[in-house]
Design a protein around this motif. Structure first.
Motif, PDB file in Angstrom:
ATOM      1  N   PHE A   1       0.800  -1.218   0.000  1.00  0.00           N
ATOM      2  CA  PHE A   1       0.000   0.000   0.000  1.00  0.00           C
ATOM      3  C   PHE A   1       0.835   1.271   0.000  1.00  0.00           C
ATOM      4  CE2 PHE A   1      -2.742  -3.095   2.389  1.00  0.00           C
ATOM      5  CZ  PHE A   1      -3.505  -3.424   1.289  1.00  0.00           C
ATOM      6  N   GLY A   2       2.131   1.152   0.185  1.00  0.00           N
ATOM      7  CA  GLY A   2       2.999   2.318   0.245  1.00  0.00           C
ATOM      8  C   GLY A   2       3.031   3.147  -1.017  1.00  0.00           C
ATOM      9  N   SER A   3       2.805   2.513  -2.156  1.00  0.00           N
ATOM     10  CA  SER A   3       2.900   3.232  -3.427  1.00  0.00           C
ATOM     11  C   SER A   3       1.559   3.744  -3.936  1.00  0.00           C
ATOM     12  CB  SER A   3       3.521   2.317  -4.485  1.00  0.00           C
ATOM     13  OG  SER A   3       2.704   1.184  -4.688  1.00  0.00           O
ATOM     14  N   VAL A   4       0.484   3.537  -3.166  1.00  0.00           N
ATOM     15  CA  VAL A   4      -0.842   3.944  -3.652  1.00  0.00           C
ATOM     16  C   VAL A   4      -1.483   5.032  -2.804  1.00  0.00           C
ATOM     17  CG1 VAL A   4      -1.335   1.792  -4.845  1.00  0.00           C
ATOM     18  CG2 VAL A   4      -2.000   2.031  -2.454  1.00  0.00           C
ATOM     19  N   GLY A   5      -0.774   5.589  -1.889  1.00  0.00           N
ATOM     20  CA  GLY A   5      -1.350   6.648  -1.061  1.00  0.00           C
ATOM     21  C   GLY A   5      -2.531   6.135  -0.254  1.00  0.00           C
ATOM     22  N   ASP A   6      -3.664   6.851  -0.348  1.00  0.00           N
ATOM     23  CA  ASP A   6      -4.855   6.482   0.418  1.00  0.00           C
ATOM     24  C   ASP A   6      -5.848   5.638  -0.380  1.00  0.00           C
ATOM     25  OD1 ASP A   6      -3.867   7.924   2.544  1.00  0.00           O
ATOM     26  OD2 ASP A   6      -4.937   9.758   2.013  1.00  0.00           O
ATOM     27  N   GLY A   7      -5.413   5.113  -1.514  1.00  0.00           N
ATOM     28  CA  GLY A   7      -6.301   4.355  -2.381  1.00  0.00           C
ATOM     29  C   GLY A   7      -6.930   3.143  -1.733  1.00  0.00           C
ATOM     30  N   HIS A   8      -6.295   2.621  -0.713  1.00  0.00           N
ATOM     31  CA  HIS A   8      -6.824   1.427  -0.054  1.00  0.00           C
ATOM     32  C   HIS A   8      -7.865   1.742   1.021  1.00  0.00           C
ATOM     33  CE1 HIS A   8      -3.721   2.743   2.696  1.00  0.00           C
ATOM     34  NE2 HIS A   8      -4.227   1.950   3.625  1.00  0.00           N
ATOM     35  N   GLU A   9      -8.064   3.007   1.335  1.00  0.00           N
ATOM     36  CA  GLU A   9      -8.981   3.371   2.417  1.00  0.00           C
ATOM     37  C   GLU A   9     -10.421   2.920   2.173  1.00  0.00           C
ATOM     38  OE1 GLU A   9      -8.351   4.516   5.481  1.00  0.00           O
ATOM     39  OE2 GLU A   9      -6.251   4.315   4.937  1.00  0.00           O
ATOM     40  N   VAL A  10     -10.875   2.925   0.912  1.00  0.00           N
ATOM     41  CA  VAL A  10     -12.239   2.461   0.631  1.00  0.00           C
ATOM     42  C   VAL A  10     -12.376   0.987   0.996  1.00  0.00           C
ATOM     43  CG1 VAL A  10     -11.881   1.874  -1.814  1.00  0.00           C
ATOM     44  CG2 VAL A  10     -14.142   2.541  -1.031  1.00  0.00           C
TER      45      VAL A  10
ATOM     46  N   ALA B   1     -10.300   0.807  -6.459  1.00  0.00           N
ATOM     47  CA  ALA B   1      -9.232   0.716  -5.462  1.00  0.00           C
ATOM     48  C   ALA B   1      -8.411  -0.548  -5.667  1.00  0.00           C
ATOM     49  CB  ALA B   1      -9.818   0.758  -4.053  1.00  0.00           C
ATOM     50  N   LEU B   2      -9.090  -1.671  -5.922  1.00  0.00           N
ATOM     51  CA  LEU B   2      -8.369  -2.917  -6.178  1.00  0.00           C
ATOM     52  C   LEU B   2      -7.485  -2.780  -7.422  1.00  0.00           C
ATOM     53  CD1 LEU B   2     -11.198  -5.506  -5.429  1.00  0.00           C
ATOM     54  CD2 LEU B   2      -9.037  -5.245  -4.159  1.00  0.00           C
ATOM     55  N   ALA B   3      -8.030  -2.176  -8.475  1.00  0.00           N
ATOM     56  CA  ALA B   3      -7.260  -1.985  -9.706  1.00  0.00           C
ATOM     57  C   ALA B   3      -6.043  -1.102  -9.448  1.00  0.00           C
ATOM     58  CB  ALA B   3      -8.145  -1.375 -10.790  1.00  0.00           C
ATOM     59  N   GLU B   4      -6.232  -0.010  -8.719  1.00  0.00           N
ATOM     60  CA  GLU B   4      -5.126   0.909  -8.434  1.00  0.00           C
ATOM     61  C   GLU B   4      -4.015   0.212  -7.653  1.00  0.00           C
ATOM     62  OE1 GLU B   4      -4.228   5.119  -6.083  1.00  0.00           O
ATOM     63  OE2 GLU B   4      -6.214   4.224  -5.939  1.00  0.00           O
ATOM     64  N   ILE B   5      -4.392  -0.556  -6.657  1.00  0.00           N
ATOM     65  CA  ILE B   5      -3.395  -1.259  -5.846  1.00  0.00           C
ATOM     66  C   ILE B   5      -2.639  -2.267  -6.695  1.00  0.00           C
ATOM     67  CG2 ILE B   5      -3.090  -2.877  -3.929  1.00  0.00           C
ATOM     68  CD1 ILE B   5      -5.568  -1.407  -2.628  1.00  0.00           C
TER      69      ILE B   5
END
Length: 163
Positions: free
Chosen positions: A60-69, A108-112
């Motif tokens: 998650f370090g490279s995606v910022g807050d994208g995993h928050e959802v 979010a899954l795609a971004e991660i």
């Protein structure tokens, strides 16, 4: 609880479902194993393996807050030392809260996955492409969730996904 699982799963696979009860016009349960469901399920399995292999900070370090959802809906569960991926939709937030956010969850899954690689099968491959390759190859191939889940587990564990 088991009944709720079989009612929610069909809905999670169809982002365009208009009947929130999960039943079709004939009273039967709508198809749960459409391409969206297959892709979401394999993405969750890949994410779970990535978190175990690489650790949550790395993933998650490279995606910022994208995993928050994913955290908001109980898909990523905070645990001591990181996160665990809850793959059972029955354990996620109530469907009424998730239904309007299915696209956000998929995004979010795609971004991660786009920001990470799968290296545990001998060669490095973009995790997004790894998951999409499964969907492209196996969407529509199986008749049950058990078959899909077995195939996905085999694929994520470096098998060919064939049962």
């Amino acid at each position: 609880m088991l009944l709720a699982f079989f009612v929610l799963i069909p809905l999670l696979g169809c982002s365009d479902v208009s009947d929130s009860s999960g039943t079709g016009a004939d009273g039967g349960v709508e198809a749960w194993h459409g391409p969206d469901w297959v892709l979401r399920t394999v993405r969750l399995a890949v994410l779970d393996r990535m978190v175990h292999e690489q650790g949550a900070d790395e993933v998650f370090g490279s995606v910022g807050d994208g995993h928050e959802v994913l955290v908001e809906h109980g898909i990523l569960v905070s645990e001591q030392g990181g996160y665990r991926v809850e793959q059972d939709p029955v354990e996620w937030s109530p469907w009424g809260e998730i239904r309007s956010d299915v696209d956000s969850i998929d995004d979010a899954l795609a971004e991660i996955l786009e920001s990470n690689v799968v290296g545990w099968c001998g060669k490095e491959e973009n995790a997004f492409d790894f998951a999409r390759a499964y969907k492209d190859r196996f969407s529509g191939e199986f008749d049950s969730q058990e078959e899909y889940r077995g195939s996905i587990a085999d694929y994520v564990d470096c098998g060919d996904g064939r049962l």
